[in-house]
Design a protein around this motif. Structure first.
Motif, PDB file in Angstrom:
ATOM      1  N   SER A  22       7.424  56.285 -35.222  1.00  0.00           N
ATOM      2  CA  SER A  22       7.411  56.015 -36.517  1.00  0.00           C
ATOM      3  C   SER A  22       8.123  54.910 -37.134  1.00  0.00           C
ATOM      4  CB  SER A  22       7.313  57.222 -37.335  1.00  0.00           C
ATOM      5  OG  SER A  22       8.852  57.515 -37.419  1.00  0.00           O
ATOM      6  N   GLY A  23       8.841  54.267 -36.196  1.00  0.00           N
ATOM      7  CA  GLY A  23       9.632  53.175 -36.790  1.00  0.00           C
ATOM      8  C   GLY A  23      10.954  53.379 -37.714  1.00  0.00           C
ATOM      9  N   ALA A  24      11.403  54.842 -37.781  1.00  0.00           N
ATOM     10  CA  ALA A  24      12.158  55.372 -38.547  1.00  0.00           C
ATOM     11  C   ALA A  24      13.705  54.903 -38.308  1.00  0.00           C
ATOM     12  CB  ALA A  24      12.183  56.719 -39.069  1.00  0.00           C
ATOM     13  N   ILE A  25      13.902  54.558 -36.945  1.00  0.00           N
ATOM     14  CA  ILE A  25      15.136  54.279 -36.632  1.00  0.00           C
ATOM     15  C   ILE A  25      15.266  53.330 -35.924  1.00  0.00           C
ATOM     16  CG2 ILE A  25      15.592  56.716 -36.351  1.00  0.00           C
ATOM     17  CD1 ILE A  25      15.086  56.646 -33.277  1.00  0.00           C
ATOM     18  N   GLU A  26      16.646  52.555 -35.803  1.00  0.00           N
ATOM     19  CA  GLU A  26      16.915  51.332 -35.039  1.00  0.00           C
ATOM     20  C   GLU A  26      17.472  51.412 -33.753  1.00  0.00           C
ATOM     21  OE1 GLU A  26      19.662  49.557 -37.934  1.00  0.00           O
ATOM     22  OE2 GLU A  26      18.202  49.247 -39.508  1.00  0.00           O
ATOM     23  N   ALA A  27      16.906  50.457 -32.728  1.00  0.00           N
ATOM     24  CA  ALA A  27      17.778  50.427 -31.434  1.00  0.00           C
ATOM     25  C   ALA A  27      18.848  49.716 -31.519  1.00  0.00           C
ATOM     26  CB  ALA A  27      16.633  49.677 -30.649  1.00  0.00           C
ATOM     27  N   ASP A  28      20.098  50.641 -31.138  1.00  0.00           N
ATOM     28  CA  ASP A  28      21.084  50.163 -31.264  1.00  0.00           C
ATOM     29  C   ASP A  28      21.975  49.714 -29.849  1.00  0.00           C
ATOM     30  OD1 ASP A  28      21.546  50.066 -34.139  1.00  0.00           O
ATOM     31  OD2 ASP A  28      22.253  51.884 -34.310  1.00  0.00           O
ATOM     32  N   GLY A  29      21.163  49.564 -28.924  1.00  0.00           N
ATOM     33  CA  GLY A  29      21.698  48.912 -27.637  1.00  0.00           C
ATOM     34  C   GLY A  29      22.520  49.810 -26.917  1.00  0.00           C
ATOM     35  N   VAL A  30      22.487  51.316 -27.223  1.00  0.00           N
ATOM     36  CA  VAL A  30      23.078  52.377 -26.363  1.00  0.00           C
ATOM     37  C   VAL A  30      22.394  53.351 -26.275  1.00  0.00           C
ATOM     38  CG1 VAL A  30      25.444  51.639 -27.489  1.00  0.00           C
ATOM     39  CG2 VAL A  30      23.853  53.597 -28.443  1.00  0.00           C
ATOM     40  N   TRP A  31      22.742  54.084 -24.917  1.00  0.00           N
ATOM     41  CA  TRP A  31      21.899  55.343 -24.861  1.00  0.00           C
ATOM     42  C   TRP A  31      22.041  56.308 -25.971  1.00  0.00           C
ATOM     43  CZ3 TRP A  31      17.659  55.544 -21.743  1.00  0.00           C
ATOM     44  CH2 TRP A  31      17.987  54.811 -20.767  1.00  0.00           C
ATOM     45  N   GLU A  32      21.318  57.434 -26.164  1.00  0.00           N
ATOM     46  CA  GLU A  32      21.719  58.386 -27.270  1.00  0.00           C
ATOM     47  C   GLU A  32      21.562  59.759 -26.673  1.00  0.00           C
ATOM     48  OE1 GLU A  32      19.680  57.513 -30.988  1.00  0.00           O
ATOM     49  OE2 GLU A  32      19.403  55.355 -30.386  1.00  0.00           O
ATOM     50  N   TRP A  33      22.536  60.442 -27.011  1.00  0.00           N
ATOM     51  CA  TRP A  33      22.401  61.890 -26.549  1.00  0.00           C
ATOM     52  C   TRP A  33      21.597  62.487 -27.466  1.00  0.00           C
ATOM     53  CZ3 TRP A  33      24.478  63.286 -22.104  1.00  0.00           C
ATOM     54  CH2 TRP A  33      25.704  62.683 -21.567  1.00  0.00           C
ATOM     55  N   THR A  34      20.846  63.684 -26.769  1.00  0.00           N
ATOM     56  CA  THR A  34      19.938  64.659 -27.594  1.00  0.00           C
ATOM     57  C   THR A  34      20.569  65.852 -27.746  1.00  0.00           C
ATOM     58  OG1 THR A  34      18.413  65.144 -26.030  1.00  0.00           O
ATOM     59  CG2 THR A  34      18.029  62.995 -27.164  1.00  0.00           C
ATOM     60  N   ALA A  35      19.781  66.818 -28.411  1.00  0.00           N
ATOM     61  CA  ALA A  35      20.331  68.149 -28.212  1.00  0.00           C
ATOM     62  C   ALA A  35      19.552  68.957 -27.374  1.00  0.00           C
ATOM     63  CB  ALA A  35      20.136  68.931 -29.750  1.00  0.00           C
ATOM     64  N   SER A  36      18.588  68.262 -26.721  1.00  0.00           N
ATOM     65  CA  SER A  36      17.857  68.952 -25.632  1.00  0.00           C
ATOM     66  C   SER A  36      18.178  68.898 -24.144  1.00  0.00           C
ATOM     67  CB  SER A  36      16.417  68.311 -25.817  1.00  0.00           C
ATOM     68  OG  SER A  36      15.887  68.584 -26.967  1.00  0.00           O
ATOM     69  N   PRO A  37      18.216  69.980 -23.457  1.00  0.00           N
ATOM     70  CA  PRO A  37      18.250  70.018 -22.083  1.00  0.00           C
ATOM     71  C   PRO A  37      17.212  69.044 -21.268  1.00  0.00           C
ATOM     72  CG  PRO A  37      17.432  72.215 -22.808  1.00  0.00           C
ATOM     73  CD  PRO A  37      17.667  71.348 -23.857  1.00  0.00           C
ATOM     74  N   PHE A  38      17.241  68.389 -20.397  1.00  0.00           N
ATOM     75  CA  PHE A  38      16.378  67.645 -19.498  1.00  0.00           C
ATOM     76  C   PHE A  38      15.381  68.792 -18.579  1.00  0.00           C
ATOM     77  CE2 PHE A  38      15.237  65.228 -15.406  1.00  0.00           C
ATOM     78  CZ  PHE A  38      14.306  64.362 -16.113  1.00  0.00           C
ATOM     79  N   GLU A  39      14.287  68.995 -19.324  1.00  0.00           N
ATOM     80  CA  GLU A  39      13.360  69.700 -18.779  1.00  0.00           C
ATOM     81  C   GLU A  39      12.100  69.037 -18.609  1.00  0.00           C
ATOM     82  OE1 GLU A  39      14.082  72.641 -17.883  1.00  0.00           O
ATOM     83  OE2 GLU A  39      15.526  73.474 -19.288  1.00  0.00           O
ATOM     84  N   PRO A  40      11.263  69.673 -17.517  1.00  0.00           N
ATOM     85  CA  PRO A  40       9.924  69.175 -17.289  1.00  0.00           C
ATOM     86  C   PRO A  40       8.889  69.193 -18.679  1.00  0.00           C
ATOM     87  CG  PRO A  40      10.102  70.940 -16.153  1.00  0.00           C
ATOM     88  CD  PRO A  40      11.361  70.910 -16.599  1.00  0.00           C
ATOM     89  N   TYR A  41       7.899  68.404 -18.413  1.00  0.00           N
ATOM     90  CA  TYR A  41       6.834  68.459 -19.390  1.00  0.00           C
ATOM     91  C   TYR A  41       5.796  69.511 -18.767  1.00  0.00           C
ATOM     92  CZ  TYR A  41       8.405  64.625 -22.215  1.00  0.00           C
ATOM     93  OH  TYR A  41       9.084  63.787 -23.179  1.00  0.00           O
ATOM     94  N   PRO A  42       5.050  70.110 -19.669  1.00  0.00           N
ATOM     95  CA  PRO A  42       3.762  71.020 -19.074  1.00  0.00           C
ATOM     96  C   PRO A  42       2.988  70.393 -18.076  1.00  0.00           C
ATOM     97  CG  PRO A  42       3.947  71.104 -21.416  1.00  0.00           C
ATOM     98  CD  PRO A  42       4.955  69.930 -21.042  1.00  0.00           C
ATOM     99  N   GLY A  43       2.947  70.921 -16.853  1.00  0.00           N
ATOM    100  CA  GLY A  43       2.214  70.522 -15.662  1.00  0.00           C
ATOM    101  C   GLY A  43       2.686  69.536 -14.847  1.00  0.00           C
ATOM    102  N   PHE A  44       4.138  69.467 -14.921  1.00  0.00           N
ATOM    103  CA  PHE A  44       4.809  68.465 -14.118  1.00  0.00           C
ATOM    104  C   PHE A  44       4.557  68.425 -12.806  1.00  0.00           C
ATOM    105  CE2 PHE A  44       8.412  67.460 -11.602  1.00  0.00           C
ATOM    106  CZ  PHE A  44       8.714  66.115 -11.890  1.00  0.00           C
ATOM    107  N   GLU A  45       4.338  67.420 -12.132  1.00  0.00           N
ATOM    108  CA  GLU A  45       4.202  67.082 -10.736  1.00  0.00           C
ATOM    109  C   GLU A  45       5.203  65.998 -10.425  1.00  0.00           C
ATOM    110  OE1 GLU A  45       0.237  66.508  -9.618  1.00  0.00           O
ATOM    111  OE2 GLU A  45      -0.556  68.422 -10.286  1.00  0.00           O
ATOM    112  N   PRO A  46       5.990  66.215  -9.106  1.00  0.00           N
ATOM    113  CA  PRO A  46       6.842  64.937  -8.860  1.00  0.00           C
ATOM    114  C   PRO A  46       6.048  63.911  -8.312  1.00  0.00           C
ATOM    115  CG  PRO A  46       6.854  66.563  -7.402  1.00  0.00           C
ATOM    116  CD  PRO A  46       6.079  67.255  -8.527  1.00  0.00           C
ATOM    117  N   ASP A  47       6.648  62.743  -8.330  1.00  0.00           N
ATOM    118  CA  ASP A  47       5.906  61.489  -7.827  1.00  0.00           C
ATOM    119  C   ASP A  47       6.563  61.379  -6.322  1.00  0.00           C
ATOM    120  OD1 ASP A  47       4.467  60.620 -10.173  1.00  0.00           O
ATOM    121  OD2 ASP A  47       5.917  59.355 -10.863  1.00  0.00           O
ATOM    122  N   PRO A  48       6.129  60.366  -5.562  1.00  0.00           N
ATOM    123  CA  PRO A  48       6.303  60.335  -4.317  1.00  0.00           C
ATOM    124  C   PRO A  48       7.912  60.465  -4.160  1.00  0.00           C
ATOM    125  CG  PRO A  48       4.672  58.781  -4.634  1.00  0.00           C
ATOM    126  CD  PRO A  48       4.864  59.374  -6.187  1.00  0.00           C
TER     127      PRO A  48
END
Length: 206
Positions: A128-154
């Motif tokens: 939505s354009g509400a945040i600026e890109a500041d040139g750093v990675w950003e931590w989130t509060a979320s664990p890294f999890e698969p999206y629904p129906g995830f299938e690994p690539d090759p």
């Protein structure tokens, strides 16, 4: 819709597949990331010596590392300096904070009475354009999890082994290839990583 739409042009990582509905409640997300000046106020206020500001995992990390401040900071002559590649220089108060663990980001949030955004909140704000890109990675509060129906690539070992153990980071650093810098791009690190160009932005508490 969170995630890459089906039929997206160009390359898409398997952990970004595929777009699916996500609900985001009203939230106030800070437009910029936390700065070095703001983080130094936390350190100067004894942030690393106040266990009530840290999660159990954060306190364990402090005990293991003996950290009393950010990894690449020092206090030689009455002012904070940060190491940038091969040289030390005074911190830049308005520069994005970088090289902090997720534990440190969470402790700063408790000190400031803020919180980290979830992945869905971050992505919605970016789209939505509400945040600026500041040139750093950003931590989130979320664990890294698969999206629904995830299938690994090759290359099946890219994402799948790290689900549930790593933390989702969003955005991208100055070292990230330009073609990957888009709101759907996901990356993931262990919460104790601070050697990467990672910082954080925050949300107001409800």
């Amino acid at each position: 819709e969170r995630g890459a739409p089906r039929g997206s042009d160009g390359f898409v990582f398997d952990n970004e597949k595929w777009g699916h509905p996500a609900t985001v409640d009203p939230v106030t997300v800070r437009r910029s990331t936390v700065t070095e000046g703001e983080y130094s106020a936390f350190v100067d206020d004894g942030g690393y010596d106040r266990p009530e500001l840290w999660t159990a995992a954060g306190r364990a990390w402090l005990a293991d590392t003996g950290a009393t401040g950010p990894r690449y900071w020092r206090w030689p002559d009455g002012q904070w300096e940060a190491r940038r590649f091969d040289r030390w220089s005074p911190i830049t108060p308005d520069a994005p904070m970088v090289h902090v663990t997720r534990h440190e980001a969470e402790a700063w949030c408790r000190w400031a009475q803020r919180r980290l955004p979830t992945e869905s909140e971050w992505e919605y704000a970016a789209l939505s354009g509400a945040i600026e890109a500041d040139g750093v990675w950003e931590w989130t509060a979320s664990p890294f999890e698969p999206y629904p129906g995830f299938e690994p690539d090759p290359y099946a070992e890219y994402s799948a082994p790290w689900f549930g153990t790593h933390v989702s980071v969003r955005g991208g650093s100055t070292a990230t290839p330009q073609r990957l810098l888009h709101p759907k791009f996901r990356n993931f690190y262990l919460a104790e990583r601070d050697d990467i160009f990672v910082g954080f932005r925050t949300c107001a508490l409800a």
